[in-house]
Scaffold this active site. Structure first.
Site, PDB file in Angstrom:
ATOM      1  N   ASN A 156     -87.100  42.574  52.542  1.00 31.54           N
ATOM      2  CA  ASN A 156     -87.152  41.446  51.609  1.00 31.54           C
ATOM      3  C   ASN A 156     -86.693  41.848  50.209  1.00 31.54           C
ATOM      4  O   ASN A 156     -85.907  41.147  49.576  1.00 31.54           O
ATOM      5  CB  ASN A 156     -88.578  40.893  51.529  1.00 31.54           C
ATOM      6  CG  ASN A 156     -88.837  39.841  52.593  1.00 31.54           C
ATOM      7  OD1 ASN A 156     -87.895  39.230  53.110  1.00 31.54           O
ATOM      8  ND2 ASN A 156     -90.088  39.642  52.927  1.00 31.54           N
TER       9      ASN A 156
ATOM     10  N   HIS B  76     -85.304  37.131  50.577  1.00 29.52           N
ATOM     11  CA  HIS B  76     -86.194  36.520  51.574  1.00 29.52           C
ATOM     12  C   HIS B  76     -85.447  35.800  52.689  1.00 29.52           C
ATOM     13  O   HIS B  76     -85.923  35.725  53.820  1.00 29.52           O
ATOM     14  CB  HIS B  76     -87.173  35.558  50.882  1.00 29.52           C
ATOM     15  CG  HIS B  76     -88.223  36.275  50.104  1.00 29.52           C
ATOM     16  ND1 HIS B  76     -89.351  36.770  50.699  1.00 29.52           N
ATOM     17  CD2 HIS B  76     -88.293  36.621  48.791  1.00 29.52           C
ATOM     18  CE1 HIS B  76     -90.091  37.383  49.778  1.00 29.52           C
ATOM     19  NE2 HIS B  76     -89.460  37.302  48.605  1.00 29.52           N
TER      20      HIS B  76
ATOM     21  N   ASP C  74     -95.852  45.120  64.612  1.00 28.02           N
ATOM     22  CA  ASP C  74     -95.634  44.855  63.190  1.00 28.02           C
ATOM     23  C   ASP C  74     -94.296  45.480  62.773  1.00 28.02           C
ATOM     24  O   ASP C  74     -94.023  46.638  63.091  1.00 28.02           O
ATOM     25  CB  ASP C  74     -96.787  45.451  62.373  1.00 28.02           C
ATOM     26  CG  ASP C  74     -96.759  45.000  60.929  1.00 28.02           C
ATOM     27  OD1 ASP C  74     -97.372  43.960  60.633  1.00 28.02           O
ATOM     28  OD2 ASP C  74     -96.111  45.680  60.102  1.00 28.02           O
TER      29      ASP C  74
ATOM     30  N   GLU D 222     -95.358  39.534  59.117  1.00 30.87           N
ATOM     31  CA  GLU D 222     -94.370  40.206  59.971  1.00 30.87           C
ATOM     32  C   GLU D 222     -95.075  40.797  61.187  1.00 30.87           C
ATOM     33  O   GLU D 222     -94.627  41.741  61.784  1.00 30.87           O
ATOM     34  CB  GLU D 222     -93.622  41.283  59.171  1.00 30.87           C
ATOM     35  CG  GLU D 222     -94.469  42.444  58.670  1.00 30.87           C
ATOM     36  CD  GLU D 222     -94.979  42.263  57.233  1.00 30.87           C
ATOM     37  OE1 GLU D 222     -95.153  41.099  56.804  1.00 30.87           O
ATOM     38  OE2 GLU D 222     -95.199  43.281  56.563  1.00 30.87           O
TER      39      GLU D 222
ATOM     40  N   ASP E 111     -86.030  36.350  56.513  1.00 32.16           N
ATOM     41  CA  ASP E 111     -86.328  35.309  57.505  1.00 32.16           C
ATOM     42  C   ASP E 111     -85.465  35.489  58.756  1.00 32.16           C
ATOM     43  O   ASP E 111     -85.943  35.365  59.881  1.00 32.16           O
ATOM     44  CB  ASP E 111     -86.070  33.923  56.906  1.00 32.16           C
ATOM     45  CG  ASP E 111     -87.185  33.522  55.928  1.00 32.16           C
ATOM     46  OD1 ASP E 111     -88.194  34.247  55.863  1.00 32.16           O
ATOM     47  OD2 ASP E 111     -87.025  32.484  55.249  1.00 32.16           O
TER      48      ASP E 111
END
Lengths: 325, 129
Positions: free
Chosen positions: A185, A190, A177, A220, A194
């Site tokens: 973010n 965002h 994770d 994630e 990404d």
């Protein structure tokens, strides 16, 4: 375009081959049905075939039947030619799986036109197969990272677990994770987020062995499956992945972002549910103990087994279970 | 090519043994290809006749049907109506296992094939001259 031609009469076979060549086709010719069928069932065989109906051994209608029964993934367009010319013959040919039937002697222009029909059908068919393939990929993959999606990696987990049991081998499950991803973010937006996920996915893939699997498990969160790996090997894989991400900042849009990963490792024995739960417990511990680390969770079965052999660990079962790397 | 069209022969009816104009239309107008096909046919004839005789004398209905059928296909290509008609009769009789009636038709078919062969040989040799 390659065309397979089969006719036991050398006069007709030569006529077909010569005509097809003059129209720019490449031909593979056979004078008996048996070898024509063998060739047609090989992957990469010509997808257009002109077969004489009446041949010793396998006749054309027989070949059409077998090809139709066996070929599911790609289409073979079959034109039967025959000196049979009643309507019943025509219907029998179509029912057996032929796409078209020409009677001998055939007009060259008619054969040429029917070849074009065949090619048109094959082009449509290829487009359809491509569309199916695209849809299948989209249904099983995460479009952002290109990795298998949650459904698909869980499917692979079940398959690999069944294989490990069959082969009396091991399987490691690693859950990873991205640390503080929400901050990435919130700070950079965002789109940058990404990019970070894409880069994490790519670095993960590069640091795995060719037969390991990695999928995007959630936002994630990633799931790695390492066939044949026991706990120690899995811990090493986890560390390799962790370092591949932590060692170099991820640079995107001119911004260098330090990204780290927490990983939870476990290995067989256990059901897929038990493995996932243990990997999750280990991941939780890695987060709890400060992130950017790999934690291992041992199967309770192995633990009991080991504690019987090791009196030291028996005295402190909690420490034995929580071997933090 | 027209001049070499022959309709003579000892075949049982007046059907032509060879129709070059028809055959040329089937080779897309190529005399060269027609010559090649004629040579192949002539070369294969002994085997073809032997197969017919063997199937007929051993009463092998399947083999006789198939061989007559193959001959019919090639005959149609050359517009050889005499061979085609005889072959069709033999094919039908063999299919219904009627070897008694098939026998004379079989002899007729072989005679017609020989006529066609002569015409095709004339055609190919005529071209060389």
């Amino acid at each position: 375009v390659r065309v397979l031609v089969a006719d036991d009469d050398p006069v007709c076979l030569t006529l077909l081959v010569r005509l097809l060549k003059s129209w720019g086709y490449t031909t593979i010719a056979f004078s008996d049905g048996e070898s024509a069928l063998r060739e047609l069932l090989v992957p990469g065989a010509p997808d257009l075939a002109i077969l004489d109906w009446v041949m010793p051994g396998r006749d054309g209608i027989d070949i059409a039947r077998v090809v139709r029964a066996q070929h599911k993934d790609s289409y073979r367009y079959i034109i039967l030619i025959s000196a049979k010319d009643t309507q019943a013959d025509y219907l029998e040919a179509l029912a057996a799986g032929a796409d078209d039937l020409l009677t001998k002697p055939f007009d060259p222009q008619e054969l040429k036109a029917r070849m074009h029909v065949g090619q048109r059908i094959l082009t449509l068919q290829a487009g359809l197969l491509h569309a199916i393939e695209t849809t299948r990929f989209q249904a099983t993959h995460d479009l952002l990272t290109g990795l298998p999606n949650r459904l698909s990696i869980l499917d692979t987990l079940d398959r690999e677990l069944a294989r490990a049991q069959r082969e009396h081998s091991q399987l490691a499950v690693i859950m990873g994770d991205v640390d503080h991803f929400k901050q990435v973010n919130d700070t950079h937006g965002h789109l940058i987020g990404d990019d970070v996920l894409r880069e994490v996915a790519s670095r993960m893939q590069q640091s795995l062995r060719t037969y390991d699997h990695v999928g995007r498990f959630g936002g994630e969160e990633f799931l790695i499956l390492a066939p044949t790996a026991g706990l120690e090997a899995a811990r090493e894989i986890g560390e390799r992945v962790r370092l591949a991400i932590a060692r170099t900042p991820i640079t995107t849009e001119g911004i260098a972002i330090n990204v780290t990963l927490s990983l939870g490792v476990t290995a067989t024995p256990g059901s897929s549910g038990e493995l996932l739960r243990r990997a999750d417990v280990a991941l939780y511990r890695a987060k709890h103990e400060g992130r950017n680390r790999t934690c291992v969770e041992v199967s309770p079965l192995v633990q009991t087994h080991e504690s019987l052999r090791s009196p030291l660990e028996e005295r402190d079962p909690v420490a034995a279970r929580r071997r933090v790397v | 090519v027209e001049e070499r069209v022959t309709t003579t022969g000892t075949a049982p009816n007046d059907a032509p043994s060879l129709n070059l104009q028809h055959a040329l239309s089937l080779t897309g107008g190529s005399t060269e290809l027609l010559l090649e096909l004629a040579e192949i046919f002539v070369r294969e004839v002994p085997d073809q006749i032997a197969a017919l005789r063997a199937a007929e004398s051993s009463h092998d209905a399947k083999a006789l049907t198939r061989t007559a059928h193959t001959v019919k296909g090639a005959a149609r290509l050359f517009g050889a109506r005499a061979v085609e008609q005889s072959a069709e009769q033999v094919e039908d009789l063999a299919k219904s296992d009627d070897f008694i009636r098939a026998a004379p038709h079989c002899r007729q078919l072989i005679a017609a094939i020989c006529d066609l062969c002569t015409d095709l040989a004339n055609f190919t040799q005529g071209d060389r001259r």
